[in-house]
Scaffold this active site. Structure first.
Site, short mmCIF file in Angstrom:
data_model
loop_
_atom_site.label_atom_id
_atom_site.label_comp_id
_atom_site.label_asym_id
_atom_site.label_seq_id
_atom_site.Cartn_x
_atom_site.Cartn_y
_atom_site.Cartn_z
N ASN A 89 7.49 -7.15 4.49
CA ASN A 89 7.57 -6.72 3.09
C ASN A 89 6.77 -7.60 2.14
O ASN A 89 6.62 -7.26 0.97
CB ASN A 89 9.04 -6.63 2.66
CG ASN A 89 9.71 -5.46 3.36
OD1 ASN A 89 9.04 -4.61 3.96
ND2 ASN A 89 11.02 -5.43 3.31
N ILE B 148 22.63 -1.41 -3.65
CA ILE B 148 21.22 -1.02 -3.81
C ILE B 148 21.01 0.44 -3.39
O ILE B 148 20.42 1.23 -4.10
CB ILE B 148 20.30 -1.94 -2.98
CG1 ILE B 148 20.56 -3.42 -3.30
CG2 ILE B 148 18.84 -1.58 -3.19
CD1 ILE B 148 20.01 -3.87 -4.64
N ARG C 240 9.02 -0.44 13.66
CA ARG C 240 8.31 -0.49 12.38
C ARG C 240 8.42 -1.88 11.75
O ARG C 240 7.56 -2.29 10.98
CB ARG C 240 8.88 0.54 11.42
CG ARG C 240 8.62 1.97 11.84
CD ARG C 240 9.09 2.91 10.77
NE ARG C 240 8.51 2.54 9.49
CZ ARG C 240 8.81 3.18 8.36
NH1 ARG C 240 9.66 4.19 8.39
NH2 ARG C 240 8.28 2.81 7.22
N ARG D 177 6.93 4.60 3.13
CA ARG D 177 7.09 4.63 1.67
C ARG D 177 6.32 3.53 0.98
O ARG D 177 5.87 3.66 -0.15
CB ARG D 177 8.56 4.44 1.33
CG ARG D 177 9.46 5.60 1.61
CD ARG D 177 10.82 5.24 1.12
NE ARG D 177 10.73 4.84 -0.26
CZ ARG D 177 10.65 5.72 -1.27
NH1 ARG D 177 10.68 6.99 -1.00
NH2 ARG D 177 10.55 5.32 -2.50
N ARG E 233 15.64 7.41 -3.16
CA ARG E 233 14.55 6.46 -3.45
C ARG E 233 13.49 7.00 -4.41
O ARG E 233 12.31 7.15 -4.04
CB ARG E 233 13.92 5.96 -2.17
CG ARG E 233 14.96 5.33 -1.22
CD ARG E 233 14.36 4.73 -0.01
NE ARG E 233 13.65 3.50 -0.29
CZ ARG E 233 13.04 2.77 0.65
NH1 ARG E 233 13.06 3.19 1.90
NH2 ARG E 233 12.43 1.66 0.37
N PRO E 234 13.82 7.28 -5.66
CA PRO E 234 12.83 7.77 -6.62
C PRO E 234 11.80 6.70 -6.96
O PRO E 234 11.98 5.52 -6.62
CB PRO E 234 13.71 8.09 -7.85
CG PRO E 234 14.92 7.24 -7.69
CD PRO E 234 15.15 7.08 -6.21
N VAL E 235 10.71 7.06 -7.64
CA VAL E 235 9.70 6.10 -8.10
C VAL E 235 9.50 6.20 -9.61
O VAL E 235 8.44 5.86 -10.15
CB VAL E 235 8.36 6.29 -7.35
CG1 VAL E 235 8.49 5.90 -5.89
CG2 VAL E 235 7.82 7.71 -7.51
N ASP E 236 10.55 6.67 -10.31
CA ASP E 236 10.43 6.87 -11.77
C ASP E 236 10.08 5.57 -12.50
O ASP E 236 9.29 5.57 -13.45
CB ASP E 236 11.74 7.45 -12.31
CG ASP E 236 12.93 6.56 -11.97
OD1 ASP E 236 13.74 6.27 -12.86
OD2 ASP E 236 13.02 6.12 -10.79
C1 EPZ Z 1 11.83 -2.68 -0.96
O1 EPZ Z 1 11.83 -1.25 -1.09
C2 EPZ Z 1 11.79 -2.97 0.54
N1 EPZ Z 1 10.60 -2.38 1.11
C3 EPZ Z 1 13.02 -2.37 1.21
O2 EPZ Z 1 13.02 -2.77 2.59
C4 EPZ Z 1 14.27 -2.96 0.57
O3 EPZ Z 1 15.40 -2.31 1.09
C5 EPZ Z 1 14.24 -2.73 -0.94
O4 EPZ Z 1 13.03 -3.25 -1.51
C6 EPZ Z 1 15.40 -3.40 -1.66
O5 EPZ Z 1 15.43 -4.75 -1.40
C7 EPZ Z 1 9.41 -3.06 0.98
O6 EPZ Z 1 9.31 -4.12 0.40
C8 EPZ Z 1 8.22 -2.43 1.61
P1 EPZ Z 1 13.36 -0.79 -4.70
P2 EPZ Z 1 11.58 -0.55 -2.51
O7 EPZ Z 1 12.32 -0.05 -5.48
O8 EPZ Z 1 10.63 -1.33 -3.31
C9 EPZ Z 1 16.02 2.40 -7.00
C10 EPZ Z 1 13.00 -2.49 4.94
O9 EPZ Z 1 13.95 -2.22 5.68
N2 EPZ Z 1 14.77 2.78 -7.67
O10 EPZ Z 1 13.57 -2.21 -5.03
O11 EPZ Z 1 11.28 0.88 -2.22
C11 EPZ Z 1 16.00 2.70 -5.50
O12 EPZ Z 1 16.33 4.04 -5.23
C12 EPZ Z 1 12.87 -1.74 3.58
O13 EPZ Z 1 12.14 -3.32 5.21
C13 EPZ Z 1 14.79 3.71 -8.70
O14 EPZ Z 1 15.85 4.23 -9.05
O15 EPZ Z 1 13.05 -0.64 -3.15
C14 EPZ Z 1 16.99 1.71 -4.97
O16 EPZ Z 1 18.27 2.22 -5.11
C15 EPZ Z 1 13.85 -0.62 3.46
N3 EPZ Z 1 13.62 4.04 -9.29
C16 EPZ Z 1 16.78 0.50 -5.88
O17 EPZ Z 1 16.19 1.00 -7.08
C17 EPZ Z 1 12.41 3.48 -8.92
O18 EPZ Z 1 11.36 3.83 -9.48
C18 EPZ Z 1 15.90 -0.59 -5.30
O19 EPZ Z 1 14.73 0.01 -4.81
C19 EPZ Z 1 12.41 2.54 -7.88
C20 EPZ Z 1 13.59 2.19 -7.26
#
Ligand code: EPZ
Length: 437
Positions: A23, A333, A403, A94, A123-126
């Site tokens: 990561n 989370i 992975r 992702r 997992r949205p990207v908003d």
């Molecule tokens: C990173 O994912 C990691 N992936 C994930 O690891 C890890 O679980 C996660 O951070 C949390 O620590 C990488 O670094 C490649 P987030 P990411 O955006 O960035 C919500 C693994 O097993 N959210 O921090 O996608 C989201 O739905 C993977 O190695 C929004 O609502 O996670 C979640 O509930 C799995 N809107 C929370 O925030 C957004 O635009 C945290 O997600 C973005 C996120």
């Protein structure tokens, strides 16, 4: 498809060396897109994982020459015109979303397939999109693609706090967009994960000007252009935590090497509360669970860093299935990240789920069973449980585990585990029993 066949009950012993962080490596690789043609980025200690190969494939698609030599990756921009990250690649990983910010900042446009949901949640990207809009990008979602345009981004104030705290790759994307934006950007409620900090340090090595690294508030002074750099990827704290969980659940004595104890403070504290003895050096941690037949029950709540990492929730839940009492695991989370709980119950665990909480009544023994990995960390949790279970456990769909873990079975075997990789036999008939013959 591969499966793991495990015969549990052997205490793990010896030393294991941790690889570079997946990561951290993925967004650092994407940072190469910020470079002008001919400039190159050299990353050392890059893990050999399916996801790293996927990111490399995507970067090649985007005009970057990728050369691998052992754990060293050399990324050279050869063509800075491509802007499209295709569905075929993005759907498999992702983290591909991390090309959005750098493409937009350096090439003025990006067309990135919209990442769908996955086994651990919607997992949205908003937050990513809102953040880029604050840097004056024009954004639209059409035909399954995020279309972003912004000939010259301008600095601004970006707030990245969401329902579940900050966003890791969202912070990566905004950082990589802001470093080439005109003027100053303030990122409020930025993620503080060590992997995000490493990306910020790399960007500063490439000539960016980022202040406040490690804090919730990051200040970015935009620069005209960046240049090549070299950096070593930090050790993988989630891989390290997984081996520590394996040592704890088997009553083993394992020294984890090439690990940064400071990245795992809450995890080490949790192990101590479970009754595990630890000797932490700067880059080694000895996990001594000798004679610890059953852990003490503890409550775990996953939170953004420096809280307990959600990516270790499944592995530590496995330990708690055999604890001497009741433990409560709360997922803050990904509220739905409990697919492993049902599989652990197949091994005899007693878990009751209520919304985003699991109540675990520890049992004396787990028994081996065929179980299914639904995602990377759930799979790792099932392997940890299988190492302690009586009899034979088969973990199916190992491709999820590959992975994020390089040759996990070989490295566990080197610590004395009875685990091997085997081929899942395609069922002659549709009945599930045939599949595990
Ligand atoms: C990173 O994912 C990691 N992936 C994930 O690891 C890890 O679980 C996660 O951070 C949390 O620590 C990488 O670094 C490649 P987030 P990411 O955006 O960035 C919500 C693994 O097993 N959210 O921090 O996608 C989201 O739905 C993977 O190695 C929004 O609502 O996670 C979640 O509930 C799995 N809107 C929370 O925030 C957004 O635009 C945290 O997600 C973005 C996120």
């Amino acid at each position: 498809m591969d499966k793991f066949v495990i015969h549990g009950g052997r205490p793990l012993k010896g030393a294991i060396r941790i690889h570079g962080s997946k990561n951290a490596a993925l967004p650092m690789m994407a940072a190469s897109l910020l470079l002008p043609r001919g400039e190159r980025l050299v990353l050392r200690n890059v893990p050999d994982l399916a996801d790293v190969r996927t990111m490399a494939k995507l970067l090649v698609e985007l005009g970057v020459h990728v050369e691998r030599g052992g754990a060293r990756l050399t990324l050279t921009v050869e063509d800075d015109r491509p802007v499209r990250a295709p569905y075929e690649i993005v759907k498999t990983m992702r983290a591909s979303i991390c090309v959005l910010g750098p493409l937009l900042a350096r090439r003025g446009e990006a067309q990135v397939s919209f990442p769908g949901g996955c086994a651990i949640g919607s997992r949205p990207v908003d937050l990513h999109l809102k953040g880029l809009a604050r840097l004056h990008a024009r954004l639209a979602v059409r035909n399954g693609y995020i279309l972003a345009r912004g000939a010259k981004l301008r600095g601004g104030t970006v707030y990245l706090g969401g329902t579940f705290g900050s966003t890791v790759t969202g912070t990566d994307n905004i950082l990589m967009a802001a470093v080439l934006a005109k003027g100053r950007t303030v990122i409020e409620h930025a993620a503080q994960e060590p992997e995000v900090q490493e990306l910020a340090h790399l960007l500063n090595h490439m000539g960016a000007r980022i202040d406040g690294i490690g804090n919730h508030r990051l200040i970015v002074h935009g620069v005209e252009r960046l240049h090549g750099a070299e950096k070593t990827v930090i050790p993988d704290r989630i891989e390290a935590g997984t081996f520590m969980a394996a040592a704890a659940i088997t009553g083993g004595d394992v020294t984890v090497e090439n690990v940064r104890a400071e990245d795992l403070t809450v995890v080490l504290e949790t192990l101590r509360q479970m009754g595990v003895r630890l000797e932490a050096g700067t880059y080694t941690v000895r996990v001594n669970a000798k004679g610890l037949r059953r852990a003490e029950p503890v409550d775990i709540t996953s939170l953004p860093y420096p809280g307990f990492p959600t990516d270790l929730q499944a592995q530590f839940m496995a330990i708690l299935t055999r604890a001497k009492g009741i433990s409560v695991v709360t997922e803050r989370i990904y509220p739905d990240r409990f697919t492993h709980a049902a599989e652990l119950s197949r091994m005899g665990a007693e878990i009751r789920k209520q919304e985003s909480t699991a109540i675990i009544h520890g049992v004396a023994k787990l028994s081996g069973a065929p179980v299914m990995a639904s995602d990377l960390r759930a799979g790792a949790g099932l392997v940890v449980a299988g190492l302690a279970a009586r009899g034979r456990t088969e973990v199916l769909r190992v491709y999820h585990i590959d992975r994020g873990y390089d040759r996990l079975e070989e490295r566990l075997s080197s610590l004395g585990a009875n685990i091997r990789r085997a081929k899942e036999i395609a069922p002659a008939s549709s009945s599930p029993a045939a599949a595990t013959a």
